[in-house]
Design an enzyme around this catalytic site. Structure first.
Site: not given
Ligand SMILES: Nc1nc(C(F)(F)F)ncc1COP(=O)(O)OP(=O)(O)O
Ligand SMILES: [Mg+2]
Length: 211
Positions: A40, A111, A140
């Site tokens: 990420r 998500s 985040k």
């Molecule tokens: N990256 C993530 N991974 C998980 C996981 F399930 F893998 F734990 N859950 C939630 C997110 C959050 O995803 P998102 O809402 O797109 O925000 P960002 O792209 O900033 O991460």
């Protein structure tokens, strides 16, 4: 993917580690027993271009060495280019339908924050859903307010077979609460990235049982 793969889902980008090189942190986490990894790379100082791709490839190579699934956050093109094991998307990334068409049977994580979002994820055969932030998070910047474990409990009881990973401010002090609420696994960023002893942290988190 099986539910155990979600048990301790480490998420990291270069912005999350400050004291040591990111790849050193990832390798120590892999050696210690994380069960899944998400690349990420986000934020104002995120790597871009060739450096971004090389960093992703290096993370993927380490995951392959330890036979741990390598998931890419947001970036479908990168996931397809690298032949990643999966992709994780949020509600603001792409419509789930578009993704499933593009990635075929690659693992798909979504998500979710509402029941409707859970139904859409199910409609497109998401392999797991991410629920959170459970607690306040510093990882985040645009996170929603912490939801606690209520929504997690609701989704688990309504969809007992849907793999669920919880995310957001989870560490050794509160992880058991999250498993008790019905999560199959926990996703962590700073609990590992900021740990003074990654091995101890990973061993503690992977030893936690719901009961
Ligand atoms: N990256 C993530 N991974 C998980 C996981 F399930 F893998 F734990 N859950 C939630 C997110 C959050 O995803 P998102 O809402 O797109 O925000 P960002 O792209 O900033 O991460
Ligand atoms: Mg996203």
């Amino acid at each position: 993917m099986n539910n155990h793969d979600l048990k301790l889902y480490f998420i990291m980008g270069s912005a999350n580690v400050h004291k040591r090189p990111p790849l050193e942190v990832l390798e120590e986490a892999l050696q210690s027993g994380i069960t899944m990894f998400q690349f990420r790379e986000k934020g104002p100082d995120a790597l871009t271009g060739q450096a971004y791709e090389i960093f992703a490839q290096s993370c993927q190579k380490l995951c392959k060495q330890y036979h741990i699934p390598f998931i890419v956050n947001d970036d479908i093109e990168l996931a397809l280019k690298l032949g990643a094991d999966g992709i994780h998307i949020g509600q603001d990334d792409f419509p789930v339908a578009v993704i499933r068409e593009k990635i075929g049977d690659m693992l798909l994580g979504v998500s979710v924050h509402t029941k409707d979002e859970v139904h859409t994820a199910l409609q497109y055969a998401a392999d797991y859903v991410g629920i959170g932030p459970i607690f306040a998070t510093t990882s985040k910047s645009d996170a929603k307010p912490p939801s606690g474990t209520e929504f997690l409990q609701q989704v688990r009881s309504e969809h007992p077979d849907l793999p669920i990973v919880a995310i957001g401010g989870i560490d050794e002090s509160n992880a058991q609460l999250v498993f008790k609420a019905g999560a199959h696994g926990i996703a962590v960023i700073s609990a590992i990235c900021e740990s003074v002893n990654i091995k101890d942290t990973v061993l503690t988190l992977t030893s936690i049982q719901p009961s």
